[in-house]
Design a protein around this motif. Structure first.
Motif, PDB file in Angstrom:
ATOM      1  N   ASP A  10     -47.606 -32.302 -46.519  1.00 23.48           N
ATOM      2  CA  ASP A  10     -47.959 -32.133 -47.742  1.00 23.48           C
ATOM      3  C   ASP A  10     -47.628 -30.772 -48.361  1.00 23.48           C
ATOM      4  OD1 ASP A  10     -49.520 -30.809 -45.954  1.00 23.48           O
ATOM      5  OD2 ASP A  10     -51.682 -31.254 -47.079  1.00 23.48           O
ATOM      6  N   TYR A  11     -46.289 -30.201 -47.583  1.00 23.64           N
ATOM      7  CA  TYR A  11     -45.637 -28.910 -48.085  1.00 23.64           C
ATOM      8  C   TYR A  11     -45.618 -28.949 -49.581  1.00 23.64           C
ATOM      9  CZ  TYR A  11     -42.576 -25.180 -48.379  1.00 23.64           C
ATOM     10  OH  TYR A  11     -41.631 -24.194 -49.024  1.00 23.64           O
ATOM     11  N   TYR A  12     -45.992 -27.870 -50.221  1.00 24.89           N
ATOM     12  CA  TYR A  12     -45.512 -27.532 -51.536  1.00 24.89           C
ATOM     13  C   TYR A  12     -44.605 -26.207 -51.628  1.00 24.89           C
ATOM     14  CZ  TYR A  12     -48.258 -31.517 -52.993  1.00 24.89           C
ATOM     15  OH  TYR A  12     -48.904 -32.687 -52.725  1.00 24.89           O
ATOM     16  N   PRO A  13     -43.617 -26.113 -52.324  1.00 24.16           N
ATOM     17  CA  PRO A  13     -42.695 -24.906 -52.251  1.00 24.16           C
ATOM     18  C   PRO A  13     -43.066 -23.916 -53.667  1.00 24.16           C
ATOM     19  CG  PRO A  13     -41.429 -26.707 -53.096  1.00 24.16           C
ATOM     20  CD  PRO A  13     -42.549 -27.380 -52.530  1.00 24.16           C
ATOM     21  N   PHE A  14     -44.072 -24.509 -54.200  1.00 23.80           N
ATOM     22  CA  PHE A  14     -44.555 -23.718 -55.538  1.00 23.80           C
ATOM     23  C   PHE A  14     -45.916 -23.263 -55.357  1.00 23.80           C
ATOM     24  CE2 PHE A  14     -46.610 -23.556 -59.681  1.00 23.80           C
ATOM     25  CZ  PHE A  14     -45.906 -23.081 -60.448  1.00 23.80           C
ATOM     26  N   ARG A  15     -46.262 -22.081 -55.737  1.00 22.44           N
ATOM     27  CA  ARG A  15     -47.525 -21.651 -55.458  1.00 22.44           C
ATOM     28  C   ARG A  15     -47.953 -20.986 -56.913  1.00 22.44           C
ATOM     29  NH1 ARG A  15     -49.934 -17.944 -50.750  1.00 22.44           N
ATOM     30  NH2 ARG A  15     -49.834 -20.123 -49.907  1.00 22.44           N
ATOM     31  N   PRO A  16     -49.095 -21.890 -57.621  1.00 26.54           N
ATOM     32  CA  PRO A  16     -49.396 -21.405 -58.701  1.00 26.54           C
ATOM     33  C   PRO A  16     -50.250 -19.911 -58.738  1.00 26.54           C
ATOM     34  CG  PRO A  16     -50.180 -23.567 -58.126  1.00 26.54           C
ATOM     35  CD  PRO A  16     -49.666 -23.083 -56.828  1.00 26.54           C
ATOM     36  N   TYR A  17     -50.184 -19.144 -59.930  1.00 24.98           N
ATOM     37  CA  TYR A  17     -51.206 -18.047 -60.106  1.00 24.98           C
ATOM     38  C   TYR A  17     -52.444 -18.819 -60.789  1.00 24.98           C
ATOM     39  CZ  TYR A  17     -48.021 -14.504 -58.572  1.00 24.98           C
ATOM     40  OH  TYR A  17     -47.105 -13.554 -57.705  1.00 24.98           O
ATOM     41  N   CYS A  18     -53.712 -18.698 -60.089  1.00 27.99           N
ATOM     42  CA  CYS A  18     -54.904 -19.376 -60.474  1.00 27.99           C
ATOM     43  C   CYS A  18     -55.023 -19.186 -62.022  1.00 27.99           C
ATOM     44  CB  CYS A  18     -55.846 -18.992 -59.992  1.00 27.99           C
ATOM     45  SG  CYS A  18     -57.654 -19.446 -60.564  1.00 27.99           S
ATOM     46  N   ALA A  19     -55.390 -20.065 -62.791  1.00 25.10           N
ATOM     47  CA  ALA A  19     -55.502 -20.011 -64.329  1.00 25.10           C
ATOM     48  C   ALA A  19     -57.009 -19.411 -64.603  1.00 25.10           C
ATOM     49  CB  ALA A  19     -55.739 -21.562 -65.085  1.00 25.10           C
ATOM     50  N   THR A  20     -57.806 -19.559 -63.581  1.00 22.52           N
ATOM     51  CA  THR A  20     -59.186 -18.790 -63.906  1.00 22.52           C
ATOM     52  C   THR A  20     -59.164 -17.274 -63.465  1.00 22.52           C
ATOM     53  OG1 THR A  20     -60.140 -20.878 -63.462  1.00 22.52           O
ATOM     54  CG2 THR A  20     -61.657 -18.891 -62.997  1.00 22.52           C
ATOM     55  N   CYS A  21     -58.682 -16.955 -62.199  1.00 18.63           N
ATOM     56  CA  CYS A  21     -58.801 -15.592 -61.660  1.00 18.63           C
ATOM     57  C   CYS A  21     -57.461 -14.811 -61.594  1.00 18.63           C
ATOM     58  CB  CYS A  21     -59.386 -15.587 -60.305  1.00 18.63           C
ATOM     59  SG  CYS A  21     -58.223 -16.026 -58.854  1.00 18.63           S
ATOM     60  N   GLY A  22     -56.338 -15.659 -61.799  1.00 13.14           N
ATOM     61  CA  GLY A  22     -54.982 -14.982 -61.831  1.00 13.14           C
ATOM     62  C   GLY A  22     -54.416 -14.688 -60.479  1.00 13.14           C
ATOM     63  N   ARG A  23     -54.902 -14.835 -59.556  1.00 11.61           N
ATOM     64  CA  ARG A  23     -54.404 -14.646 -58.021  1.00 11.61           C
ATOM     65  C   ARG A  23     -53.937 -15.967 -57.529  1.00 11.61           C
ATOM     66  NH1 ARG A  23     -59.801 -12.108 -58.040  1.00 11.61           N
ATOM     67  NH2 ARG A  23     -59.524 -10.067 -58.208  1.00 11.61           N
ATOM     68  N   ASP A  24     -53.052 -15.399 -56.684  1.00  2.70           N
ATOM     69  CA  ASP A  24     -52.290 -16.876 -55.851  1.00  2.70           C
ATOM     70  C   ASP A  24     -52.910 -17.369 -54.708  1.00  2.70           C
ATOM     71  OD1 ASP A  24     -51.684 -14.615 -54.118  1.00  2.70           O
ATOM     72  OD2 ASP A  24     -49.331 -15.206 -54.193  1.00  2.70           O
TER      73      ASP A  24
END
Ligand SMILES: [Zn+2]
Ligand SMILES: [Zn+2]
Length: 556
Positions: free
Chosen positions: A192-206
């Protein structure tokens, strides 16, 4: 890429032209640099720009267009607060560098902008022409959305490719944070590897973990350590970026990069380069750029520097004491695999002397083709000549003059005029910017033992205790001072006195005894003038002090 015995810049430029033509006929080649504005950009990082610049400029000199892109990694996460900055910034760790406030208040739009500007200034002074690309701008504008969706749909393949290099990677990184790296790699290579890492919509961190991605609808879901659980939402509405190992090859393909060198550590087995080669071919359908690893850049004698926080010198620090063509030369004269040491201490004068000697050789047509090519690349670009000091008076002389006069411009001009009696310097602009470099060096880097402090008052005790021969020698100097008041005249006089007092002719050969006598005579003069055993060349020093002051200090 280039062999050791050839002109690596010319060879790389030829290969870049041929490769660009093969890949994208009719399109200009692209050379690439990448810089992270996560803190002060150090002098060592300049090689990341200088290496592609020299190649791109060589292509341009041949009359062809060439793009040199500077990719700002300003969408990378803020990893830690660099030394010398308030710990209060720790709350921004995990956010993009462009979402962290300016560390100095509000002089720039954000943290990244604050560190970009000094490098931009240095590049302008060094005549390094680049096209800047902000990764924040690229990612947030949606420029990469297609590539992100592609990478997410091919995540299993990407995971497998990265997993294949896991073991090698662990070997390569054995010395740094081995366990942490291995653990992360293992996690990345899971199914379940994902090459994309979101910046959190709530706190802005990754601090996020992707939990699902729908290949058909392109909707993504993720959790964050802050407690947020987001999605499913369309991925083009999610802030975030591809992980570094995927991001880099994606950009090679997107920007059609023809040539991108990197620090030697990136070129080792299992590194970003080797993984990137597979990813760019298998996933993004492009070819890896031509590349090679370049070696380390170190500095010496910069501990005394007053400038940037954090210690390591920056390109602008180097440009304070080296003329821009000289900085270019210090990089251009070395092959990529050779390390570079930039010295800020007493060696600076010698580096200038070598540069001046090269310039004279080139001017006389006596330089060999290799040296001439390096000189041309240092002193000019395809866009034209870099500014130069019209009258390149030796750096050490300018440093002495600046030191003795404490930077008093009227005094400096008077001395320089005396020093150049045959073709007098009439304005300090003739010795700029070198004079300013010398001043900056004296104030910021000259070791204390190289500084000169002229005596305010004559050393009465020493004068009263002089031996009779010393007294006679001093009288001889003062009696003939006025008629010898020029650089050549004073040189003849100062060196001639130990011969005269021994009844030897002015052209007497230098015997060991005579040399010892001259040395003792110089020490006597230095002691009386500057209170130590050594100093700037005596004729220069005498001219700098002026006749009246010399007479006072020597007890006339
Ligand atoms: Zn700022
Ligand atoms: Zn969060």
């Amino acid at each position: 890429m280039p062999a050791a015995n050839e002109d690596w810049v010319a060879r790389a430029a030829e290969e870049v032209i041929a490769e660009a033509e093969r890949r994208h006929p009719g399109a200009a080649p692209t050379c690439a640099s990448g810089i992270s504005p996560s803190g002060s950009v150090h002098l060592g990082n300049l090689r990341e720009l200088m290496t592609p610049h020299l190649v791109a400029d060589e292509v341009r000199r041949s009359g062809r267009p060439c793009r040199h892109i500077l990719s700002w990694d300003d969408y990378d996460r803020f990893r830690r607060v660099p030394a010398g900055f308030p710990q209060s910034f720790a709350e921004f760790v995990g956010r993009p560098l462009t979402s962290v406030p300016d560390p100095a208040g509000d002089c720039h739009e954000n943290w990244a902008g604050h560190f970009k500007e000094p490098l931009r200034e240095a590049l302008a002074r060094l005549a390094i022409r680049v096209t800047e690309i902000s990764q924040t701008q690229m990612y947030t504008s949606g420029a990469y959305t297609g590539q992100i969706i592609l990478a997410m749909r091919r995540r299993a393949d990407i995971g497998a490719i990265i997993g294949r290099y896991q073991a090698k990677q662990a070997d390569a990184d054995a010395r740094e944070a081995r366990e942490a790296r291995e653990a992360r790699e293992a996690r990345e290579a899971r199914e379940d590897y994902y090459p994309f890492r979101p910046y959190c919509a709530t706190c802005g961190r990754d601090d996020t973990t992707v939990t699902a991605f729908d290949d058909d609808t392109t909707q993504i879901s993720y959790n964050c350590e802050c407690g947020a659980a987001i999605g499913p939402v369309p991925i083009d509405q999610v802030r975030g970026k591809l992980v570094w190992k995927v991001d880099w090859p994606m950009r090679w393909a997107y920007e059609r990069v023809t040539f991108e060198p990197a620090g030697a550590d990136h070129a080792s087995p299992g590194s970003s380069f080797t993984v990137g080669r597979h990813l760019v071919e298998d996933i993004f359908g492009a070819t890896m750029p031509l590349h090679f690893g370049y070696s380390f850049v170190g500095t010496q004698g910069s501990a005394k520097m007053s400038g940037s926080a954090g210690g390591a010198p920056t390109p602008n620090d180097a440009l304070e004491i080296f003329e821009a063509p000289l900085v270019r030369w210090l990089y251009a004269r070395r092959r990529p695999e050779q390390s570079i040491t930039l010295a800020f201490g007493t060696e600076v004068g010698r580096v200038y002397d070598e540069w001046d000697a090269l310039a004279r050789k080139v001017g006389d047509g006596a330089a060999d083709p290799g040296a001439r090519a390096v000189y041309t690349r240092a002193s000019s670009t395809a866009d034209g000549q870099l500014p130069r000091t019209p009258r390149p008076v030796p750096f050490r002389t300018l440093a002495s003059v600046s030191d003795i006069t404490a930077g008093d411009e009227r005094q400096e001009l008077r001395i320089l005029r005396d020093l150049t009696a045959e073709a007098p310097i009439n304005s300090l602009s003739e010795v700029r910017p070198r004079l300013d470099c010398a001043r900056a060096w004296v104030l910021g880097y000259a070791p204390d033992e190289a500084r000169t402090t002229v005596r305010a008052e004559p050393d009465r005790r020493m004068l009263d205790g002089l031996t009779e021969p010393d007294r006679r020698a001093l009288k001889l100097l003062l009696d003939h001072l006025a008629e010898h008041w020029s650089l050549d005249g004073l040189t003849t006089l100062v060196y001639g006195i130990p011969k005269l007092t021994r009844g030897l002719p002015p052209d007497a050969p230098p015997t060991p005894e005579l040399k010892a006598a001259q040395r003792a005579w110089f020490v006597l003069l230095y002691r009386l003038l500057v209170g130590r055993d050594t100093g700037p060349r005596l004729p220069t020093l005498l001219l700098a002090l002026g006749e009246e002051r010399v007479r006072t200090l020597l007890g006339a």
